[in-house]
Design a protein around this motif. Structure first.
Motif, PDB file in Angstrom:
ATOM      1  N   ALA A 163       0.800  -1.223   0.000  1.00 16.09           N
ATOM      2  CA  ALA A 163       0.000   0.000   0.000  1.00 16.09           C
ATOM      3  C   ALA A 163       0.834   1.275   0.000  1.00 16.09           C
ATOM      4  N   CYS A 164       1.882   1.341   0.788  1.00 16.02           N
ATOM      5  CA  CYS A 164       2.698   2.547   0.895  1.00 16.02           C
ATOM      6  C   CYS A 164       3.822   2.475  -0.117  1.00 16.02           C
ATOM      7  N   GLU A 200       7.041   7.990  -4.070  1.00 16.16           N
ATOM      8  CA  GLU A 200       7.069   8.527  -5.425  1.00 16.16           C
ATOM      9  C   GLU A 200       8.196   9.541  -5.462  1.00 16.16           C
ATOM     10  N   LYS A 239       3.040   9.126  -0.404  1.00 16.85           N
ATOM     11  CA  LYS A 239       1.638   8.945  -0.032  1.00 16.85           C
ATOM     12  C   LYS A 239       1.450   7.513   0.421  1.00 16.85           C
ATOM     13  N   SER A 240       0.433   7.294   1.208  1.00 11.09           N
ATOM     14  CA  SER A 240       0.059   5.920   1.521  1.00 11.09           C
ATOM     15  C   SER A 240      -1.187   5.604   0.707  1.00 11.09           C
ATOM     16  N   HIS A 241      -1.291   4.379   0.318  1.00  6.36           N
ATOM     17  CA  HIS A 241      -2.443   3.932  -0.470  1.00  6.36           C
ATOM     18  C   HIS A 241      -3.004   2.692   0.211  1.00  6.36           C
ATOM     19  N   HIS A 242      -3.995   2.925   1.049  1.00  5.86           N
ATOM     20  CA  HIS A 242      -4.571   1.833   1.821  1.00  5.86           C
ATOM     21  C   HIS A 242      -5.671   1.154   1.020  1.00  5.86           C
ATOM     22  N   GLU A 251      -9.230  -0.234   0.173  1.00  2.84           N
ATOM     23  CA  GLU A 251     -10.505   0.408   0.518  1.00  2.84           C
ATOM     24  C   GLU A 251     -11.097  -0.118   1.817  1.00  2.84           C
ATOM     25  N   LYS A 297      -9.159   1.447   4.677  1.00  2.00           N
ATOM     26  CA  LYS A 297      -9.470   2.873   4.751  1.00  2.00           C
ATOM     27  C   LYS A 297     -10.870   3.093   5.328  1.00  2.00           C
ATOM     28  N   CYS A 329       5.594   0.524   3.779  1.00  2.00           N
ATOM     29  CA  CYS A 329       6.542   1.617   3.531  1.00  2.00           C
ATOM     30  C   CYS A 329       7.956   1.291   4.007  1.00  2.00           C
TER      31      CYS A 329
END
Length: 114
Positions: A13-14, A17, A24-27, A29, A32, A88
């Motif tokens: 997810a993390c 860039e 950014k973190s991308h959890h 759905e 989240k 991350c």
């Protein structure tokens, strides 16, 4: 807490860039949505505590509600920390970026000040 499937999704997810300021973190759905639900509950608890203070509710009862609210916030922090460590931190270490360890230590120190 999170299921194994959620954690596996958080592993990826993390990501970093181009440069630290773009991180950014991308959890997933589901994760989240769970965090948003928990935070909405905390928001309601805070409004309730404010109302208790306005109504001069007994101090011990207000303190009990504050402790419950802090516990709810801590549960969100645990979910975020778990995803951060398994996603991350692992990714950045894999890229040879050991500065993430210093960043993680600062973050843990902030959490422990509570």
């Amino acid at each position: 807490m999170s299921t194994k499937h959620d954690i596996d999704q958080l592993d990826a997810a993390c990501h970093t860039e181009e440069g630290e300021h773009c991180r950014k973190s991308h959890h997933p759905e589901k994760v989240k949505k769970d965090m948003i639900t928990r935070l909405n509950r905390v928001e309601g608890q805070i409004r309730g505590i404010k109302g208790m203070i306005e109504k001069d509710v007994y101090c011990d009862d207000v303190i009990t509600q504050l402790a419950a609210t802090q516990s709810a916030l801590n549960s969100v922090a645990k979910i975020l920390l778990e995803g951060h460590l398994k996603g991350c931190v692992v990714d950045r270490l894999g890229e040879g970026d050991e500065t993430v360890l210093d960043e993680l230590l600062v973050t843990i120190q902030k959490l422990m000040k509570k």
